[in-house]
Design an enzyme around this catalytic site. Sequence first.
Site, PDB file in Angstrom:
ATOM      1  N   HIS A  58      -7.383   7.588  -2.503  1.00  0.00           N
ATOM      2  CA  HIS A  58      -6.299   7.096  -1.640  1.00  0.00           C
ATOM      3  C   HIS A  58      -6.836   6.604  -0.290  1.00  0.00           C
ATOM      4  CE1 HIS A  58      -2.878   6.905   1.019  1.00  0.00           C
ATOM      5  NE2 HIS A  58      -3.319   7.942   1.716  1.00  0.00           N
ATOM      6  N   GLU A  65      -5.680  16.038   9.107  1.00  0.00           N
ATOM      7  CA  GLU A  65      -4.430  16.663   8.696  1.00  0.00           C
ATOM      8  C   GLU A  65      -4.608  17.516   7.442  1.00  0.00           C
ATOM      9  OE1 GLU A  65      -1.277  13.937   7.961  1.00  0.00           O
ATOM     10  OE2 GLU A  65       0.264  15.432   8.413  1.00  0.00           O
ATOM     11  N   ASP A  66      -5.393  17.053   6.513  1.00  0.00           N
ATOM     12  CA  ASP A  66      -5.402  17.675   5.180  1.00  0.00           C
ATOM     13  C   ASP A  66      -6.670  18.425   4.802  1.00  0.00           C
ATOM     14  OD1 ASP A  66      -2.887  16.649   4.819  1.00  0.00           O
ATOM     15  OD2 ASP A  66      -3.579  14.828   3.814  1.00  0.00           O
ATOM     16  N   ASP A  78      -2.159   2.515   4.839  1.00  0.00           N
ATOM     17  CA  ASP A  78      -1.975   3.810   4.186  1.00  0.00           C
ATOM     18  C   ASP A  78      -0.705   3.761   3.339  1.00  0.00           C
ATOM     19  OD1 ASP A  78      -1.811   6.635   3.710  1.00  0.00           O
ATOM     20  OD2 ASP A  78      -0.674   6.890   5.569  1.00  0.00           O
ATOM     21  N   ASP A 111      13.172 -23.072  -2.173  1.00  0.00           N
ATOM     22  CA  ASP A 111      11.764 -22.758  -1.919  1.00  0.00           C
ATOM     23  C   ASP A 111      11.229 -21.622  -2.788  1.00  0.00           C
ATOM     24  OD1 ASP A 111      13.291 -20.815  -0.757  1.00  0.00           O
ATOM     25  OD2 ASP A 111      12.047 -20.634   1.035  1.00  0.00           O
TER      26      ASP A 111
HETATM   27 MN    MN Z   1      -2.613   8.841   3.689  1.00  0.00          MN
END
Ligand code: MN
Length: 493
Positions: free
Chosen positions: A53, A81-82, A143, A264
């Site tokens: 990711h 954060e993780d 992200d 268009d």
């Molecule tokens: Mn992320």
Amino acid sequence: MPIPTMDTSPLRIFALNPKLTDNEKHLITRACEFAQKAHQGQLRKSGEPYYNHVFATGLNLAELHMDAETISAGVMHDVLEDTPVTEEEMRAEFGDTIVSLVQGVTKLGTLRYSGTERHVESLRKFFVAMADDIRVVVIKLCDRLHNIQTLQYVDPEKQKRIALETLEIHARLADRLGMGRLKAQLEDYAFPYVYPEEYKKTVELFDSFRPISDEQLERVVGKLKDELSIFDVQIERIDSRVKHLYSLWQKLRRNKMDESRIYDVVALRIIVPTIGDCYQAVGVIHGLYRPLPGRFKDYIAVPKPNGYRSLHTTIFTGDGTTLEIQIRTKEMHQEAEYGIASHLSYKEVGKNVSKDVIEKKTGWTKDLLEWQKDVEQHKEFLTNLKSDFFQNRVFIFTPHGDVIDLPEGSTPIDFAYAVHSDIGNHTAGAKINGKLASLDTKLQNRDIVEIDVRDTAEPKRKWLDMARTTLAKRKIRQHIREHGGFLDKFLTR
Ligand code: MN
């Protein structure tokens, strides 16, 4: 569903941004290794390594030709954060700038969304980050792009919320920043989750409704090439673009689902060297094909509010159909596709892009009225934003990630009363960014403030000197009047 696989070699990033130097490539490689190690063992909902990711986020940034610091921060955006990795560890390896980018993204990560009242709060957070370093917002959008591309793996009850948030916040922000390609991607991935029925209808319509065949298109392109070369207009590129599904649906909706009024769906795009060539080309085209009345638009002389520039015209092809043609220079094309990112691609701009430039490029001070339609219930916010967003306000976070905006020079006391008068009236102390601070500390943009509340605490007269906002002062006076001692009662009369 099978577990997706991904080639996560940094070479893929380098291939997307040919301007990267060896040093910069080295930095990105180190960031990749750092993030890969930090996320070791973590899995996404899809079952693939979590690292996929963040690597995909880096790829999205490279595609926008963002600088090496931004790509590196993108690859490490979830590390603080993780994972157990600390800010200090990252700082030691990568320095202040990258850490502050990652922190910015982490702060935006606390964003929650549940319909309109949250909507504006979320937008505010983006603005806060933007006022500081707009690259944080670009990372966040990249992200989100990967998250929405992998939404099928998320619990169904969460899918709609995430997709709606993407449509209403991220895509609109991308649009605001002139990032046309990113906006289109965000919208088309979110569309089926938010409006499944309408999505199906639009796809069916799109398949059945071919306004122009490939052969017809090729014929026009051939004739245009010949004619433009006769008139000495050099063509750098000519290709066709198909309107993306979500924007087609919006247009259908505006036109009461009458597809015959949409000209268009397919458009030809001609890239020429100079602005002069743009006008020359449109002259040549109008000499060759009859234009539809009222369809010529000069977005070069009068750019769209997000900065979009181009000449648009629609012609009768002569074999029973019409075709929109867009003419622009390479620079205009870059801007239309990448928007603000095309101004951030080079280091020398980067962090120090002045607010002037951003404001000019996004033009949002001019165009707030358009937004106002959508968020009418938040007029007050918009008015504030318009008058003194950048200059005189600081944006302070609660520990839960809510944003309170206050005038510059505000203190924890103002903050406490802005959250709730009960909190103000029982303030015993404050922490700023996790550290104890005195109640007269002047708050800085993006501080996280936590108020220590005690039943026994109550407003003191000296708070009147510490408070900056009229709201806080009024509440303090009121409390002293109602509950104060003899002397206080005497003095306020
Ligand atoms: Mn992320």
